[in-house]
Structures are given as structure tokens and as C-alpha cells.
Design a protein around this motif. Structure first.
Motif, PDB file in Angstrom:
ATOM      1  N   LEU A   1      75.563  57.424  77.621  1.00 17.99           N
ATOM      2  CA  LEU A   1      76.514  56.634  78.395  1.00 17.99           C
ATOM      3  C   LEU A   1      75.836  55.684  79.392  1.00 17.99           C
ATOM      4  O   LEU A   1      76.243  54.524  79.477  1.00 17.99           O
ATOM      5  CB  LEU A   1      77.504  57.565  79.114  1.00 17.99           C
ATOM      6  N   PRO A   2      74.800  56.091  80.140  1.00 14.18           N
ATOM      7  CA  PRO A   2      74.173  55.129  81.074  1.00 14.18           C
ATOM      8  C   PRO A   2      73.571  53.913  80.373  1.00 14.18           C
ATOM      9  O   PRO A   2      73.682  52.793  80.858  1.00 14.18           O
ATOM     10  CB  PRO A   2      73.089  55.953  81.771  1.00 14.18           C
ATOM     11  N   ASP A   3      72.949  54.145  79.217  1.00 15.27           N
ATOM     12  CA  ASP A   3      72.382  53.032  78.462  1.00 15.27           C
ATOM     13  C   ASP A   3      73.491  52.110  77.951  1.00 15.27           C
ATOM     14  O   ASP A   3      73.364  50.886  77.990  1.00 15.27           O
ATOM     15  CB  ASP A   3      71.546  53.574  77.302  1.00 15.27           C
ATOM     16  N   LEU A   4      74.584  52.697  77.486  1.00 16.88           N
ATOM     17  CA  LEU A   4      75.723  51.924  77.001  1.00 16.88           C
ATOM     18  C   LEU A   4      76.283  51.040  78.118  1.00 16.88           C
ATOM     19  O   LEU A   4      76.490  49.839  77.928  1.00 16.88           O
ATOM     20  CB  LEU A   4      76.820  52.862  76.486  1.00 16.88           C
ATOM     21  N   VAL A   5      76.496  51.629  79.278  1.00 17.73           N
ATOM     22  CA  VAL A   5      77.077  50.878  80.406  1.00 17.73           C
ATOM     23  C   VAL A   5      76.136  49.768  80.860  1.00 17.73           C
ATOM     24  O   VAL A   5      76.566  48.630  81.100  1.00 17.73           O
ATOM     25  CB  VAL A   5      77.430  51.833  81.564  1.00 17.73           C
ATOM     26  N   SER A   6      74.849  50.066  80.966  1.00 19.89           N
ATOM     27  CA  SER A   6      73.910  49.032  81.432  1.00 19.89           C
ATOM     28  C   SER A   6      73.823  47.872  80.441  1.00 19.89           C
ATOM     29  O   SER A   6      73.798  46.705  80.851  1.00 19.89           O
ATOM     30  CB  SER A   6      72.525  49.641  81.681  1.00 19.89           C
ATOM     31  N   ASN A   7      73.813  48.170  79.139  1.00 20.17           N
ATOM     32  CA  ASN A   7      73.777  47.100  78.146  1.00 20.17           C
ATOM     33  C   ASN A   7      75.050  46.266  78.177  1.00 20.17           C
ATOM     34  O   ASN A   7      74.996  45.035  78.063  1.00 20.17           O
ATOM     35  CB  ASN A   7      73.566  47.667  76.742  1.00 20.17           C
ATOM     36  N   ARG A   8      76.186  46.907  78.348  1.00 20.56           N
ATOM     37  CA  ARG A   8      77.458  46.177  78.380  1.00 20.56           C
ATOM     38  C   ARG A   8      77.565  45.327  79.651  1.00 20.56           C
ATOM     39  O   ARG A   8      78.046  44.198  79.604  1.00 20.56           O
ATOM     40  CB  ARG A   8      78.649  47.137  78.276  1.00 20.56           C
ATOM     41  N   VAL A   9      77.107  45.848  80.755  1.00 23.37           N
ATOM     42  CA  VAL A   9      77.140  45.081  82.005  1.00 23.37           C
ATOM     43  C   VAL A   9      76.228  43.852  81.895  1.00 23.37           C
ATOM     44  O   VAL A   9      76.603  42.747  82.315  1.00 23.37           O
ATOM     45  CB  VAL A   9      76.752  45.963  83.216  1.00 23.37           C
ATOM     46  N   LEU A  10      75.060  44.025  81.319  1.00 22.78           N
ATOM     47  CA  LEU A  10      74.164  42.887  81.112  1.00 22.78           C
ATOM     48  C   LEU A  10      74.796  41.853  80.181  1.00 22.78           C
ATOM     49  O   LEU A  10      74.667  40.645  80.401  1.00 22.78           O
ATOM     50  CB  LEU A  10      72.821  43.351  80.555  1.00 22.78           C
ATOM     51  N   SER A  11      75.489  42.312  79.147  1.00 20.45           N
ATOM     52  CA  SER A  11      76.165  41.381  78.240  1.00 20.45           C
ATOM     53  C   SER A  11      77.266  40.616  78.960  1.00 20.45           C
ATOM     54  O   SER A  11      77.406  39.404  78.786  1.00 20.45           O
ATOM     55  CB  SER A  11      76.769  42.137  77.054  1.00 20.45           C
ATOM     56  N   VAL A  12      78.039  41.317  79.780  1.00 23.83           N
ATOM     57  CA  VAL A  12      79.110  40.658  80.542  1.00 23.83           C
ATOM     58  C   VAL A  12      78.520  39.625  81.489  1.00 23.83           C
ATOM     59  O   VAL A  12      79.021  38.498  81.598  1.00 23.83           O
ATOM     60  CB  VAL A  12      79.960  41.706  81.293  1.00 23.83           C
ATOM     61  N   LEU A  13      77.439  39.977  82.168  1.00 28.42           N
ATOM     62  CA  LEU A  13      76.796  39.026  83.083  1.00 28.42           C
ATOM     63  C   LEU A  13      76.245  37.814  82.339  1.00 28.42           C
ATOM     64  O   LEU A  13      76.361  36.677  82.814  1.00 28.42           O
ATOM     65  CB  LEU A  13      75.693  39.718  83.874  1.00 28.42           C
ATOM     66  N   ALA A  14      75.660  38.033  81.172  1.00 29.36           N
ATOM     67  CA  ALA A  14      75.125  36.911  80.378  1.00 29.36           C
ATOM     68  C   ALA A  14      76.255  36.000  79.908  1.00 29.36           C
ATOM     69  O   ALA A  14      76.130  34.767  79.950  1.00 29.36           O
ATOM     70  CB  ALA A  14      74.332  37.438  79.187  1.00 29.36           C
ATOM     71  N   ILE A  15      77.366  36.575  79.493  1.00 32.14           N
ATOM     72  CA  ILE A  15      78.508  35.769  79.045  1.00 32.14           C
ATOM     73  C   ILE A  15      79.077  34.967  80.202  1.00 32.14           C
ATOM     74  O   ILE A  15      79.372  33.776  80.069  1.00 32.14           O
ATOM     75  CB  ILE A  15      79.571  36.673  78.386  1.00 32.14           C
ATOM     76  N   LEU A  16      79.234  35.602  81.364  1.00 34.30           N
ATOM     77  CA  LEU A  16      79.764  34.884  82.531  1.00 34.30           C
ATOM     78  C   LEU A  16      78.820  33.781  82.989  1.00 34.30           C
ATOM     79  O   LEU A  16      79.264  32.680  83.339  1.00 34.30           O
ATOM     80  CB  LEU A  16      80.050  35.859  83.675  1.00 34.30           C
ATOM     81  N   ALA A  17      77.524  34.042  82.979  1.00 34.61           N
ATOM     82  CA  ALA A  17      76.556  33.012  83.370  1.00 34.61           C
ATOM     83  C   ALA A  17      76.607  31.831  82.404  1.00 34.61           C
ATOM     84  O   ALA A  17      76.578  30.668  82.833  1.00 34.61           O
ATOM     85  CB  ALA A  17      75.147  33.603  83.419  1.00 34.61           C
ATOM     86  N   THR A  18      76.714  32.123  81.120  1.00 32.49           N
ATOM     87  CA  THR A  18      76.812  31.053  80.123  1.00 32.49           C
ATOM     88  C   THR A  18      78.089  30.245  80.332  1.00 32.49           C
ATOM     89  O   THR A  18      78.071  29.015  80.263  1.00 32.49           O
ATOM     90  CB  THR A  18      76.766  31.633  78.704  1.00 32.49           C
ATOM     91  N   ALA A  19      79.197  30.922  80.591  1.00 36.24           N
ATOM     92  CA  ALA A  19      80.469  30.224  80.813  1.00 36.24           C
ATOM     93  C   ALA A  19      80.386  29.318  82.036  1.00 36.24           C
ATOM     94  O   ALA A  19      80.883  28.190  82.014  1.00 36.24           O
ATOM     95  CB  ALA A  19      81.602  31.229  80.971  1.00 36.24           C
ATOM     96  N   LEU A  20      79.744  29.784  83.090  1.00 36.31           N
ATOM     97  CA  LEU A  20      79.596  28.946  84.282  1.00 36.31           C
ATOM     98  C   LEU A  20      78.713  27.731  84.014  1.00 36.31           C
ATOM     99  O   LEU A  20      78.990  26.630  84.502  1.00 36.31           O
ATOM    100  CB  LEU A  20      79.049  29.770  85.445  1.00 36.31           C
ATOM    101  N   LEU A  21      77.657  27.910  83.235  1.00 43.08           N
ATOM    102  CA  LEU A  21      76.806  26.775  82.879  1.00 43.08           C
ATOM    103  C   LEU A  21      77.546  25.766  82.006  1.00 43.08           C
ATOM    104  O   LEU A  21      77.415  24.553  82.196  1.00 43.08           O
ATOM    105  CB  LEU A  21      75.539  27.266  82.170  1.00 43.08           C
ATOM    106  N   VAL A  22      78.330  26.251  81.070  1.00 41.17           N
ATOM    107  CA  VAL A  22      79.116  25.350  80.221  1.00 41.17           C
ATOM    108  C   VAL A  22      80.169  24.629  81.061  1.00 41.17           C
ATOM    109  O   VAL A  22      80.400  23.432  80.890  1.00 41.17           O
ATOM    110  CB  VAL A  22      79.751  26.124  79.042  1.00 41.17           C
ATOM    111  N   TYR A  23      80.793  25.355  81.990  1.00 37.43           N
ATOM    112  CA  TYR A  23      81.773  24.731  82.886  1.00 37.43           C
ATOM    113  C   TYR A  23      81.116  23.625  83.713  1.00 37.43           C
ATOM    114  O   TYR A  23      81.668  22.543  83.882  1.00 37.43           O
ATOM    115  CB  TYR A  23      82.397  25.789  83.803  1.00 37.43           C
TER     116      TYR A  23
END
Length: 180
Positions: free
Chosen positions: A90-112
Motif C-alpha cells: 500500500l505505501p508504494d501504491l500510494v506514493s506512485n499514485r501521488v507522484l502520477s497525480v502531481l505529474a499530471i497536474l504539473a503538465t496541465a499547468l504547463l499546457v494552460y
């Protein structure tokens, strides 16, 4: 207008056309990654595969489409964390998902940010084209209205130069050169 619309290759194929042709491929790859995420019992987050989906937000005129694609990508990352239910780390799952969410949000902000720069450049280009058109119209109308008086002034300056003293020839020459 798309960010890619002005760029083209030698044979006339625009980068925007290539991006529009690749968009369905990107969406299919993201769908396949989501299905693989649902079928496998591992902590690997497929969020990195959803980032090109965010990039396709540049292809749409509507700004809300970027945020719709971002929300869908975030939803796919979160839903993929809950299936299948038997995840041992579970800790590995959560950390990977949080990193994915942060990468998606950062990409969206750059595209914006890229979209906002694109719209500001388009507005400035329209403003400059309007100013150039007004300037051209003004100069062409002034050219016709001012031509006769200007020719008269140049002719009078030429006559004055013929009988001018040495100290008057410099300023009269400058007037004549400026008028011509």
C-alpha cells in the motif's frame, strides 16, 4: 487556432495536422494503459501514460477541454489504484499514485500556461495587424492630399537655394532633402 498550426514541414504537412492524427492513437494508448492498470496487481502507476492526453488539450479551442482531460486522467489514476483489490504494498501504491497525480497536474499547468501565451500572442498579432492597416490607410490618404503642397514646397526651396547666401544654403538644402 492551435499552438501547432503555424509550423509546417517541407512538403506542406503541418505539425497541427500530425498532432490531430496522433490524438486518437494517444487516447487509445491511454485506454489500453487503463485496462492494463485494472487487470494487474502491482503498484506501478500508469499516470505517465496519461500525460500526452493532457498535451492534446492544446488541439482544442476551448480552454475547458484541457481541464476535462486533466480530470479524466486523474480519475483514471485514482480508479486504477482500487482494482484489483488485493494489492500487497500500500505505501508504494500510494506514493506512485501521488507522484502520477502531481505529474499530471504539473503538465496541465504547463499546457494552460502555453495556451495563455498563445492567446496573448494571437491578440497582440491582431492588434499589430490592425495598427499596420490603419497606418497604411493614413499614409496612402495623406500621400494624395499632401502631394501637391509638398511638391510646391520643394520647388520653392529649390528657387530659394538658387539665390541664397552661403549661410542659408545649408538649412535650405536640408529642407529640400527632407521634402524629397
Amino acid at each position: 487556432m492551435s499552438l501547432f498550426s503555424d509550423y509546417s514541414f517541407r512538403r506542406g504537412v503541418s505539425l497541427g495536422r500530425i498532432a490531430r492524427l496522433l490524438a486518437p492513437v494517444i487516447y487509445l494508448a491511454a485506454a489500453a494503459a487503463f485496462v492494463a492498470d485494472l487487470m494487474r496487481s502491482n503498484t506501478l502507476a500508469y499516470g505517465i501514460i496519461y500525460i500526452p492526453v493532457i498535451g492534446t488539450g492544446l488541439l482544442y479551442r476551448d480552454g475547458w477541454m484541457l481541464w476535462l482531460l486533466t480530470g479524466a486522467s486523474l480519475g483514471l489514476v485514482v480508479i486504477g489504484a482500487f482494482f484489483p483489490f488485493q494489492d500487497p504494498d500500500l505505501p508504494d501504491l500510494v506514493s506512485n499514485r501521488v507522484l502520477s497525480v502531481l505529474a499530471i497536474l504539473a503538465t496541465a499547468l504547463l499546457v494552460y500556461h502555453a495556451r495563455s501565451i498563445q492567446s496573448r500572442l494571437a491578440a497582440e498579432t491582431r492588434r499589430a495587424e490592425t495598427a499596420e492597416r490603419i497606418r497604411t490607410d493614413l499614409l496612402s490618404s495623406l500621400g494624395r492630399e499632401m502631394r501637391n503642397p509638398l511638391h510646391t514646397m520643394i520647388a520653392m526651396t529649390s528657387l530659394l537655394l538658387a539665390g541664397a547666401r552661403a549661410d542659408q544654403k545649408g538649412p535650405l538644402g536640408k529642407m529640400r532633402a527632407g521634402g524629397q
